[in-house]
Design a protein around this motif. Structure first.
Motif, mmCIF file in Angstrom:
data_model
loop_
_atom_site.group_PDB
_atom_site.id
_atom_site.type_symbol
_atom_site.label_atom_id
_atom_site.label_comp_id
_atom_site.label_asym_id
_atom_site.label_seq_id
_atom_site.Cartn_x
_atom_site.Cartn_y
_atom_site.Cartn_z
ATOM 1 N N UNK A 1 -56.405 28.311 -79.563
ATOM 2 C CA UNK A 1 -57.760 28.803 -79.820
ATOM 3 C C UNK A 1 -57.946 29.221 -81.269
ATOM 4 N N UNK A 2 -59.101 28.896 -81.836
ATOM 5 C CA UNK A 2 -59.413 29.343 -83.201
ATOM 6 C C UNK A 2 -59.738 30.836 -83.230
ATOM 7 N N UNK A 3 -59.887 31.451 -82.045
ATOM 8 C CA UNK A 3 -60.103 32.896 -81.969
ATOM 9 C C UNK A 3 -58.849 33.661 -82.369
ATOM 10 N N UNK A 4 -57.761 32.945 -82.608
ATOM 11 C CA UNK A 4 -56.540 33.575 -83.102
ATOM 12 C C UNK A 4 -56.767 34.204 -84.483
ATOM 13 N N UNK A 5 -57.764 33.674 -85.218
ATOM 14 C CA UNK A 5 -58.067 34.208 -86.545
ATOM 15 C C UNK A 5 -58.945 35.456 -86.444
ATOM 16 N N UNK B 1 -53.508 36.660 -76.973
ATOM 17 C CA UNK B 1 -53.363 35.506 -76.082
ATOM 18 C C UNK B 1 -53.048 34.253 -76.890
ATOM 19 N N UNK B 2 -53.809 34.019 -77.951
ATOM 20 C CA UNK B 2 -53.582 32.838 -78.782
ATOM 21 C C UNK B 2 -52.187 32.804 -79.381
ATOM 22 N N UNK B 3 -51.724 33.947 -79.881
ATOM 23 C CA UNK B 3 -50.386 34.005 -80.495
ATOM 24 C C UNK B 3 -49.298 33.734 -79.461
ATOM 25 N N UNK B 4 -49.422 34.352 -78.281
ATOM 26 C CA UNK B 4 -48.412 34.149 -77.231
ATOM 27 C C UNK B 4 -48.433 32.710 -76.719
ATOM 28 N N UNK B 5 -49.614 32.118 -76.634
ATOM 29 C CA UNK B 5 -49.769 30.733 -76.159
ATOM 30 C C UNK B 5 -49.027 29.768 -77.080
ATOM 31 N N UNK B 6 -49.228 29.929 -78.385
ATOM 32 C CA UNK B 6 -48.550 29.053 -79.347
ATOM 33 C C UNK B 6 -47.046 29.317 -79.363
ATOM 34 N N UNK B 7 -46.667 30.575 -79.232
ATOM 35 C CA UNK B 7 -45.242 30.918 -79.204
ATOM 36 C C UNK B 7 -44.560 30.263 -77.997
ATOM 37 N N UNK B 8 -45.271 30.244 -76.864
ATOM 38 C CA UNK B 8 -44.715 29.600 -75.670
ATOM 39 C C UNK B 8 -44.483 28.110 -75.906
ATOM 40 N N UNK B 9 -45.424 27.457 -76.591
ATOM 41 C CA UNK B 9 -45.271 26.024 -76.885
ATOM 42 C C UNK B 9 -44.093 25.774 -77.817
ATOM 43 N N UNK B 10 -44.068 26.474 -78.940
ATOM 44 C CA UNK B 10 -43.077 26.165 -79.975
ATOM 45 C C UNK B 10 -41.714 26.796 -79.708
ATOM 46 N N UNK B 11 -41.617 27.586 -78.630
ATOM 47 C CA UNK B 11 -40.303 28.135 -78.270
ATOM 48 C C UNK B 11 -39.390 27.052 -77.711
ATOM 49 N N UNK B 12 -39.974 25.929 -77.284
ATOM 50 C CA UNK B 12 -39.165 24.825 -76.767
ATOM 51 C C UNK B 12 -38.689 23.953 -77.924
ATOM 52 N N UNK B 13 -37.386 23.835 -78.040
ATOM 53 C CA UNK B 13 -36.785 23.014 -79.095
ATOM 54 C C UNK B 13 -36.557 21.615 -78.530
#
Length: 298
Positions: free
Chosen positions: A106-110, A133-145
């Motif tokens: 989400x762009x609402x992260x800004x 929510x936006x920060x945790x959502x992206x962290x969940x995605x990029x936590x997978x290597x």
């Protein structure tokens, strides 16, 4: 037959993307909680769906168009984390995983921004529930290597399209004479036409160098005042009463939504997409509204 997996493909954007991919001859498999689709609780079925898929696009998550009660906040948060984590776990178990995983963000992260636009390189995160929510959502995605699966987070701005989404309440406001500015009208409105969302997904598929976070927004954001002017013009309504901030607070309680959705100044620009050479079909709001509100366009 080429295969695309749409996770959470039952909403406004998901249904559009499904139709476009089917028109291109794709087999589209949907993961959702509806009985006719692959179910989120069935890990083996998700792995099977992802095997040999060209990509997986995750649009799952409870709508933020609700009151931020504790129960709704928990559901908004969990629906994004759990589905993203389920996809990552399934990709790790694939023999032939999809080469591309696009996850909504989400762009609402800004932060609330009336002073300058936010790009991927210089954007500043804000504070509050929707930002977390936006920060945790992206962290969940990029936590997978993932070694062979490219990961992209679409920082979606407000999506405009026919017959649904935010256009329905905006059209109703204008139709009933309430199409003036909301609040002071200076808050920025970053938006994107739903067709460009689909085209960006295809563009990312075809450009292997694109990964990480992508501002998924038109290059021509407008103020709330300009938005309402363009809507009145497109709908041939000369007069629209403004709505003060206190009215929006009361109205939000009545219709079950948060004033933040209208009052937060969302000002983001698609710097990485433009640097990569993407060309928008609907870069300006007048062109987008002409397409959306023209009933002869299907």
């Amino acid at each position: 037959m080429r295969k695309v997996v749409l996770a959470g493909g039952t909403g406004f954007v998901g249904q559009y993307v499904e139709r476009k991919f089917k028109d291109q001859g794709y087999e589209v498999i949907i993961i959702s909680r509806q009985p006719q689709h692959v179910n989120w609780s069935n890990h083996a079925a998700i792995v099977h769906a992802l095997e040999d898929a060209e990509m997986v696009v995750n649009l799952a998550g409870k709508s933020v168009n609700c009151r931020y009660t504790e129960a709704n906040k928990r559901e908004i948060f969990d629906s994004r984390m759990e589905t993203t984590e389920a996809l990552g776990a399934a990709i790790l178990n694939c023999d032939t995983p999809p080469p591309l995983w696009i996850n909504a963000s989400t762009s609402t992260i800004y932060r609330h921004a009336e002073d300058r636009p936010m790009t991927e390189a210089n954007g500043e995160f804000g504070k509050g529930f929707s930002v977390e929510v936006g920060k945790a959502w992206e962290q969940a995605l990029f936590s997978f290597n993932l070694k062979t699966t490219r990961q992209v987070a679409l920082r979606l701005s407000i999506v405009l399209g026919k017959d649904g989404g935010v256009m329905t309440p905006y059209e109703n406001m204008v139709r009933f004479g309430l199409g003036g500015k909301q609040g002071n009208g200076n808050q920025m409105f970053s938006w994107i036409h739903i067709e460009d969302v689909y085209r960006i997904i295809v563009y990312i598929r075809d450009n292997d160098a694109i990964s990480g976070v992508i501002n998924t927004t038109s290059p021509e954001p407008v103020t709330n005042r300009e938005l309402m002017q363009e809507l009145r013009k497109a709908m041939n309504r000369k007069i629209g009463l403004p709505a003060a901030e206190w009215i929006l607070s009361i109205g939000g309680r009545i219709i079950g939504t948060e004033p933040e959705l209208i009052l937060k100044s969302r000002w983001s620009l698609p710097e990485r997409l433009e640097q990569a050479g993407f060309r928008f079909a609907y870069p300006t709001l007048d062109r987008a509204l002409e397409n959306i509100l023209n009933k002869s366009n299907k």
